[in-house]
Scaffold this motif. Structure first.
Motif, PDB file in Angstrom:
ATOM      1  N   TRP A   1       3.604  -5.362   3.008  1.00  0.00           N
ATOM      2  CA  TRP A   1       2.842  -6.562   3.346  1.00  0.00           C
ATOM      3  C   TRP A   1       3.459  -7.347   4.497  1.00  0.00           C
TER       4      TRP A   1
ATOM      5  N   SER B   1      -9.352  -4.326   4.450  1.00  0.00           N
ATOM      6  CA  SER B   1      -9.528  -5.752   4.755  1.00  0.00           C
ATOM      7  C   SER B   1     -10.300  -5.965   6.048  1.00  0.00           C
TER       8      SER B   1
ATOM      9  N   VAL C   1      -6.858   2.774  -1.250  1.00  0.00           N
ATOM     10  CA  VAL C   1      -6.169   1.633  -1.842  1.00  0.00           C
ATOM     11  C   VAL C   1      -5.906   1.871  -3.328  1.00  0.00           C
TER      12      VAL C   1
ATOM     13  N   ASP D   1     -11.812   3.739   2.092  1.00  0.00           N
ATOM     14  CA  ASP D   1     -10.690   2.804   1.983  1.00  0.00           C
ATOM     15  C   ASP D   1     -10.412   2.445   0.528  1.00  0.00           C
TER      16      ASP D   1
ATOM     17  N   TRP E   1      -4.667  -0.734   3.058  1.00  0.00           N
ATOM     18  CA  TRP E   1      -4.966  -2.157   2.865  1.00  0.00           C
ATOM     19  C   TRP E   1      -5.432  -2.813   4.160  1.00  0.00           C
TER      20      TRP E   1
ATOM     21  N   LEU F   1       1.554  -6.103   7.394  1.00  0.00           N
ATOM     22  CA  LEU F   1       0.141  -6.493   7.289  1.00  0.00           C
ATOM     23  C   LEU F   1      -0.068  -7.947   7.684  1.00  0.00           C
TER      24      LEU F   1
ATOM     25  N   THR G   1      -0.018   1.017   3.553  1.00  0.00           N
ATOM     26  CA  THR G   1      -0.165  -0.103   4.489  1.00  0.00           C
ATOM     27  C   THR G   1      -1.443   0.038   5.307  1.00  0.00           C
TER      28      THR G   1
ATOM     29  N   HIS H   1      -2.039   1.774  -3.376  1.00  0.00           N
ATOM     30  CA  HIS H   1      -1.898   0.315  -3.238  1.00  0.00           C
ATOM     31  C   HIS H   1      -0.473  -0.169  -3.473  1.00  0.00           C
TER      32      HIS H   1
ATOM     33  N   ALA I   1       2.086  -0.397  -0.127  1.00  0.00           N
ATOM     34  CA  ALA I   1       1.824  -1.175   1.091  1.00  0.00           C
ATOM     35  C   ALA I   1       3.014  -2.044   1.462  1.00  0.00           C
TER      36      ALA I   1
END
Length: 250
Positions: free
Chosen positions: A76, A183, A67, A63, A179, A79, A176, A71, A74
Motif C-alpha cells: 500500500w 481502483s 484481488v 481485477d 488493487w 499504491l 499491488t 489481496h 499488496a
C-alpha cells in the motif's frame, strides 16, 4: 452473422472476443503483457474508442479475481503514491480523448515502453539495485498510467515497468497491480458512461457473456505464476511487455 443485443458479430469476431476475455483474465492474475494483444483485436472489431469502453468492465471482472486471490500481498505504500497522480491522468485523458489520434498515441507509447524496457533489462542483467523510490518518479508513472489506462487501456506495461523497477517479489507485484487497477478502473467507469458514452447496458450484457472465459484465463494465470520463480517471472513480464509493445507498433 449473430445478432447479440445491439451487436452484429460473425462467429470469428465472437471467438476473438472470447479469446480477448481469456487473455484479460490470465493477465490480471499474473501473466502481464498478454492483455496488450486484446487492445488492437478489440479495436478492429468494435472501433478504437468504443472498444475501450467495452473492455473496461471485462478488466474490472478480471481485477476482482486478482484481488480475491492476491489481496494480502499488496504494497500500500506504493499504491498511496500512485493513486492521486493516476486519477489526474484519467481526467487529462478524458478531456483530450476526443481529439487524440489513436495510432499515433499507440506508437508513441510503444516507443516509451521499449525505451523503458531497455533500462529495465540493463538493471536486470547488470544486477543493479532498484531505481531510487523518489516521489517524482511515482507521480510521473502514476500520471502516465492514468492517461494510458483511459485511452486504450494501455497502462499495464507502464505499471509493470514501475513495479518491476521497485524490485517487488512476484506475489507482491501482482497484488499491488491488482488493487491499483481495480481502483482506477472503477474510477474510470463514470467517464466512460457519461462523457465518452462507451458503456451501455448492451455492452455490459456482452461483457457478462465473456465472464466464463475471463474466469478460465484467471485460473490459468494463477497456475502459471505458481510454477515459476521470482527471477523467471521478472523475465516473463519483461518479455511479454516487449512483445506487446512491438505488436502495438504494427
Amino acid at each position: 452473422m449473430l445478432e447479440i443485443f445491439s451487436y452484429a458479430l460473425s462467429y470469428q469476431q465472437l471467438a476473438l472476443l472470447f479469446l480477448c476475455a481469456f487473455f484479460i483474465g490470465m493477465a490480471k492474475t499474473g501473466v502481464h503483457g498478454v492483455v496488450m494483444f486484446s487492445v488492437p483485436i478489440m479495436a478492429i472489431i468494435f472501433g478504437g474508442k468504443a472498444s475501450s469502453g467495452l473492455v473496461l468492465p471485462m478488466l474490472i471482472m478480471a481485477d476482482v479475481f486478482a484481488v480475491f486471490y492476491y489481496h494480502r500481498h499488496a504494497n500500500w505504500g506504493f499504491l498511496i503514491k500512485l493513486f492521486p497522480s493516476a486519477a489526474i491522468g484519467v481526467l487529462i485523458a478524458t478531456v483530450i480523448g476526443n481529439n487524440i489520434n489513436d495510432e499515433m498515441f499507440k506508437q508513441i507509447m510503444a516507443v516509451v515502453i521499449i525505451l523503458s524496457l531497455a533500462i529495465m533489462i540493463w538493471l536486470e542483467t547488470g544486477n543493479k539495485q532498484k531505481i531510487p523510490d523518489y516521489l517524482w518518479f511515482a507521480i510521473l508513472m502514476g500520471t502516465l498510467g492514468g492517461i494510458t489506462t483511459m485511452i486504450g487501456n494501455l497502462a499495464g506495461s507502464v505499471m509493470a515497468l514501475y513495479l518491476l523497477s521497485m524490485r517487488l517479489p512476484k506475489n507482491e507485484f501482482i497484488g499491488t497491480a491488482a488493487w491499483f487497477f481495480l481502483s482506477i478502473n472503477l474510477f474510470k467507469v463514470p467517464f466512460h458512461i457519461w462523457s465518452w458514452e462507451t458503456i451501455s447496458l448492451d455492452s455490459f450484457y456482452l461483457n457478462l457473456l465473456s465472464l466464463p472465459f475471463i474466469a478460465v484465463g484467471a485460473y490459468l494465470g494463477v497456475q502459471i505464476v505458481k510454477r515459476i520463480s521470482d527471477k523467471s517471472y521478472r523475465w516473463l513480464i519483461l518479455t511479454m511487455t516487449a512483445v506487446a509493445a512491438i505488436f502495438m507498433m504494427i
